[in-house]
Write a protein that holds these residues in place. Structure first.
Motif, PDB file in Angstrom:
ATOM      1  N   GLY A 192       8.797  -5.034  -2.798  1.00 61.42           N
ATOM      2  CA  GLY A 192      10.022  -4.326  -3.153  1.00 61.42           C
ATOM      3  C   GLY A 192      10.310  -4.296  -4.638  1.00 61.42           C
ATOM      4  N   GLN A 193       9.755  -5.215  -5.415  1.00 59.83           N
ATOM      5  CA  GLN A 193      10.002  -5.229  -6.856  1.00 59.83           C
ATOM      6  C   GLN A 193       9.422  -4.001  -7.558  1.00 59.83           C
ATOM      7  N   PHE A 194       8.508  -3.296  -6.884  1.00 62.92           N
ATOM      8  CA  PHE A 194       7.877  -2.132  -7.510  1.00 62.92           C
ATOM      9  C   PHE A 194       8.546  -0.812  -7.131  1.00 62.92           C
ATOM     10  N   LEU A 195       9.660  -0.886  -6.392  1.00 66.65           N
ATOM     11  CA  LEU A 195      10.428   0.323  -6.109  1.00 66.65           C
ATOM     12  C   LEU A 195      11.210   0.696  -7.352  1.00 66.65           C
ATOM     13  N   VAL A 196      10.918   1.876  -7.907  1.00 61.95           N
ATOM     14  CA  VAL A 196      11.599   2.333  -9.113  1.00 61.95           C
ATOM     15  C   VAL A 196      13.053   2.623  -8.758  1.00 61.95           C
ATOM     16  N   GLY A 236       0.802  -1.230   0.000  1.00 62.59           N
ATOM     17  CA  GLY A 236       0.000   0.000   0.000  1.00 62.59           C
ATOM     18  C   GLY A 236       0.828   1.270   0.000  1.00 62.59           C
ATOM     19  N   ARG A 237       2.107   1.205   0.437  1.00 63.07           N
ATOM     20  CA  ARG A 237       2.940   2.393   0.491  1.00 63.07           C
ATOM     21  C   ARG A 237       3.621   2.717  -0.835  1.00 63.07           C
ATOM     22  N   ILE A 238       3.580   1.795  -1.778  1.00 63.32           N
ATOM     23  CA  ILE A 238       4.260   2.002  -3.060  1.00 63.32           C
ATOM     24  C   ILE A 238       3.586   3.129  -3.841  1.00 63.32           C
ATOM     25  N   ARG A 239       4.424   4.022  -4.391  1.00 69.58           N
ATOM     26  CA  ARG A 239       3.885   5.094  -5.239  1.00 69.58           C
ATOM     27  C   ARG A 239       3.974   4.675  -6.700  1.00 69.58           C
TER      28      ARG A 239
END
Length: 518
Positions: free
Chosen positions: A507-511, A69-72
């Motif tokens: 974590g895979q969605f952290l740019v 939910g915290r991923i931008r």
């Protein structure tokens, strides 16, 4: 230069053109075959729609509270493409369409006078009224918006954070990896184009019925194949023209106008109608909805009321599902710069809240007028030919400023479908061509026009020739919804598997070179 994706565009197009040609030559025979397929599908898989719909909603809640939910979307430095107000306006008007305008006052009357037998509720009683409004909450709020939200969120994550292409196959990237962009992805895009043509045709069918009903009430123009054909042509022309103007112009502007009219119309109905009853009874029905949330969501699966569930709950789920894959592309595309939790708030919680308020006012008013009258005047209207589309105008005729509000509602119904259809036509056209790389890029006009015309033609055929009596047109709407919903259900079950994997590895969605941010 955009190039057509032949194996995505041509298969559904040719199949649908063939169906249209055969339907025009022998409509009753073709509709009979389609009805048989629909019945067979419901007999085998009706239960799966109810169980899956609950699963999709539950996954949205899990994603909201999870670290995902915290991923931008787009990375920590991404800035929103739309302001929050415009984002909500476009999201709501893309998803709600004419459905709640058409069914908001008509559907509760069906439930009031014919509740499911296993519940042993006396028809046309206060208990039946409470069941009717609580069922409207179920069919139009949390669970259906969970479908859109799950698919839209998955696409937003892979599109903005993993740089996956503008394709329905991208939603399955967490499950199949890069294999999904080979033949499998092409097959998914092609099947889902077929789904949305069916779903949009069903919704357009409802739009045709309610606008034709308005013409009959306001101008004395009776139901006929010709009048419904003219209405279909006018709607298609409007939404293709709007879609051609692009997101930054037609779609955004129409959405803001449409939402403003929704709010004004709802406020008028609330003030001019039985205000005290709406507040008290709306809360009473909401209590019943929440108390019986699980068992009513599975009605027909856990009870003998299979026929009732297929006619209503499962029909609603198939209708929402048919729109879901393509709508997900659009909802995900415009969500850049917001977090996963914000996405869930603006695509699930806020639209569901709006739908509940609308139901409290419009469904509550319909129930109030019919339940407290000895002759059930609205139910009598419902049983006439085209009656479902005329109920709302009968209600408005009993309130102040009836002519003005009827005209406004008529125009709102027209604008509502245009607003929803133009965004989805744009998304359909987007996956039909190659080379769209940014939010601002638009597919060619001719592709939008082709899909728009085909949708209008199918909708006109089904509402003109399917069903009779009070079911005239409604049967065609339900059949189209079911046929479009089943392939979409299979896709969304795979998306659900992918969402579980995403929550286990956020974590895979952290740019790169950025971090997640609320």
């Amino acid at each position: 230069m955009n190039q057509l994706r032949p194996f995505v565009f041509w298969p559904p197009f040719l199949v649908l053109i063939g169906v249209c040609g055969a339907s025009l030559a022998n409509p009753q025979a073709v509709i009979g075959v389609i009805s048989t397929l629909n019945t067979a599908m419901m007999n085998s898989f009706g239960w799966l729609f109810s169980v899956s719909a609950l699963l999709f909603f539950g996954l949205c809640l899990a994603a909201y509270v999870s670290p995902l939910g915290r991923i931008r979307l787009g990375g920590a430095q991404a800035r929103p493409f739309l302001s929050r107000w415009r984002w909500f306006a476009v999201t709501l008007c893309t998803t709600i369409a004419t459905g709640i305008l058409f069914w908001g006052t008509a559907e509760p009357l069906f439930h009031l006078h014919a509740p499911p037998p296993s519940l042993a509720i006396e028809p046309n009683s206060r208990a039946a009224a409470r069941f009717a409004v609580s069922t409207m909450y179920m069919h139009w709020s949390l669970i259906p918006y969970g479908m859109y939200t799950l698919a839209g969120l998955m696409f937003a994550l892979v599109y903005h954070n993993l740089n996956q292409p503008f394709s329905l196959g991208s939603m399955l990237f967490p499950v199949f990896g890069h294999r999904v962009h080979r033949s499998l992805g092409t097959l998914i895009d092609s099947i889902c184009l077929f789904c949305l043509v069916a779903g949009m045709s069903a919704s357009l069918g409802a739009g045709i019925l309610i606008i034709t009903g308005g013409l009959q009430e306001l101008a004395g123009i009776s139901y006929s194949i010709l009048s419904m054909g003219c209405v279909a042509a006018a709607i298609v022309l409007a939404f293709v023209a709007s879609a051609a103007s692009g997101l930054l112009r037609g779609i955004r502007i129409l959405s803001e106008i449409n939402l403003s009219i929704f709010i004004l119309l709802g406020f008028f109905m609330f003030v001019a109608g039985p205000t005290t009853f709406l507040l008290s009874f709306g809360a009473e029905a909401m209590g019943e909805y929440l108390t019986h949330f699980l068992e009513r969501s599975l009605l027909g699966t856990l009870t003998p009321d299979v026929d009732w569930a297929r006619s209503w709950t499962i029909f609603n789920w198939t209708n929402w599902l048919a729109w879901t894959p393509i709508t997900a592309l659009f909802l995900g595309k415009i969500a850049r710069g917001y977090t996963v939790r914000q996405f869930i708030v603006y695509n699930l919680f806020l639209p569901a809240l709006f739908a509940c308020l609308w139901i409290m006012v419009f469904s509550g008013t319909s129930i109030h007028m019919d339940l407290l009258s000895s002759d059930s005047p609205l139910y009598a209207v419902l049983n006439q030919e085209g009656g479902a589309s005329r109920v709302i105008f009968s209600i408005l005729n009993k309130l102040p400023l009836s002519v003005l509000t009827s005209v406004v509602f008529f125009l709102t119904a027209f604008l509502s479908y245009v607003t929803a259809a133009d965004s989805n036509t744009s998304a359909m056209s987007g996956i039909s061509v190659k080379g769209l790389k940014t939010i601002e890029e638009e597919p060619p006009f001719f592709v939008k026009a082709v899909w728009g015309i085909l949708i209008g033609l199918i909708a006109w055929i089904m509402v003109s020739f399917a069903g009779d009596g009070r079911e005239k047109g409604l049967e065609g709407v339900k059949i189209l919804s079911n046929l479009g919903g089943f392939p979409a259900l299979v896709l969304l079950l795979l998306v659900a598997v992918g969402m579980v994997k995403c929550m286990l590895n956020p974590g895979q969605f952290l740019v790169p070179d950025s971090s997640s941010a609320e």
